[in-house]
Design an enzyme around this catalytic site. Structure first.
Site, short mmCIF file in Angstrom:
data_model
loop_
_atom_site.label_atom_id
_atom_site.label_comp_id
_atom_site.label_asym_id
_atom_site.label_seq_id
_atom_site.Cartn_x
_atom_site.Cartn_y
_atom_site.Cartn_z
N HIS A 127 5.27 -1.46 3.22
CA HIS A 127 5.23 -2.07 4.55
C HIS A 127 5.22 -3.60 4.41
CE1 HIS A 127 3.57 1.55 7.04
NE2 HIS A 127 4.71 1.81 6.43
N GLU B 206 3.26 -6.00 5.69
CA GLU B 206 1.97 -6.63 5.39
C GLU B 206 1.60 -6.37 3.93
OE1 GLU B 206 2.72 -4.32 7.63
OE2 GLU B 206 1.53 -4.51 9.47
N CYS C 186 -0.21 -0.71 10.72
CA CYS C 186 -0.40 0.74 10.80
C CYS C 186 -1.83 1.11 10.44
CB CYS C 186 0.57 1.46 9.88
SG CYS C 186 0.30 1.13 8.13
N CYS D 252 -2.08 -0.33 6.41
CA CYS D 252 -2.20 -1.79 6.37
C CYS D 252 -3.50 -2.29 6.99
CB CYS D 252 -0.98 -2.42 7.03
SG CYS D 252 0.53 -2.11 6.08
ZN ZN Z 1 1.60 -0.60 7.35
#
Ligand code: ZN
Length: 175
Positions: A63, A65, A100, A110
């Site tokens: 992801h 982040e 998320c 994250c």
């Molecule tokens: Zn995430």
């Protein structure tokens, strides 16, 4: 210009920083199964961008982040969970989409990555809240706020953020 050169953005111009995060999202490969998200970590005290990231930038199902944190951890030559004390105390995260809170892949969400930085990230600026398509309701905001991290919605780019995020998805009406 070195590859790491970032644009000069006026301190406190949240929309401009979010726009730069969106330009990172545009580098992410379009896929039907995830959102193309862009993120960056900023040291507010010096108005310095510390890292940028986007969905699937790094190997694995990464992801945006997560990519920021992994790149910073590599820079400091530590594991990601050792990164918190090494970051400037007044760091913030910009991400086009709410971090998320749950991952179908079993990866660490994250929100937990942000919380595990032990207060280095003071505020998370988000462009849109995460659509509920893949994981159901996102309770990440509450988790962050419970850890003393502010979550602020920065408006004005929602349509563009969603268009970039869902570029690899089937359009409404398609089967
Ligand atoms: Zn995430």
């Amino acid at each position: 210009m070195p590859a790491t050169a970032h644009p000069v953005i006026q301190a406190g111009d949240h929309k401009a920083y979010l726009e730069y995060a969106l330009s990172q999202a545009e580098k992410s490969p379009p896929k039907p199964t995830n959102f193309r998200v862009g993120a960056l970590v900023l040291d507010v005290d010096t108005n310095t961008i510390l890292a940028t990231g986007y969905t699937l930038e790094l190997e694995g199902n990464t992801h945006a982040e997560q990519c920021c944190f992994l790149k910073l951890a590599k820079e400091h030559d530590v594991a990601e969970d050792q990164l918190g004390p090494l970051l400037p105390k007044n760091s913030v995260l910009y991400t086009t989409m709410e971090p998320c809170n749950k991952r179908l892949s079993g990866n660490l969400p994250c929100t937990e990555r942000i919380v595990s930085l032990e207060g280095a990230i003071k505020t998370v600026y988000v462009g849109v809240l995460e659509p509920e398509k893949f994981v159901g309701q996102n309770e990440g905001r509450k988790k962050l706020e419970d850890a003393g991290i502010k979550v602020e919605l920065v408006g004005g780019l929602e349509d563009r953020i969603l268009a970039v995020a869902t570029a690899g998805h089937k359009q409404t009406g398609e089967v």
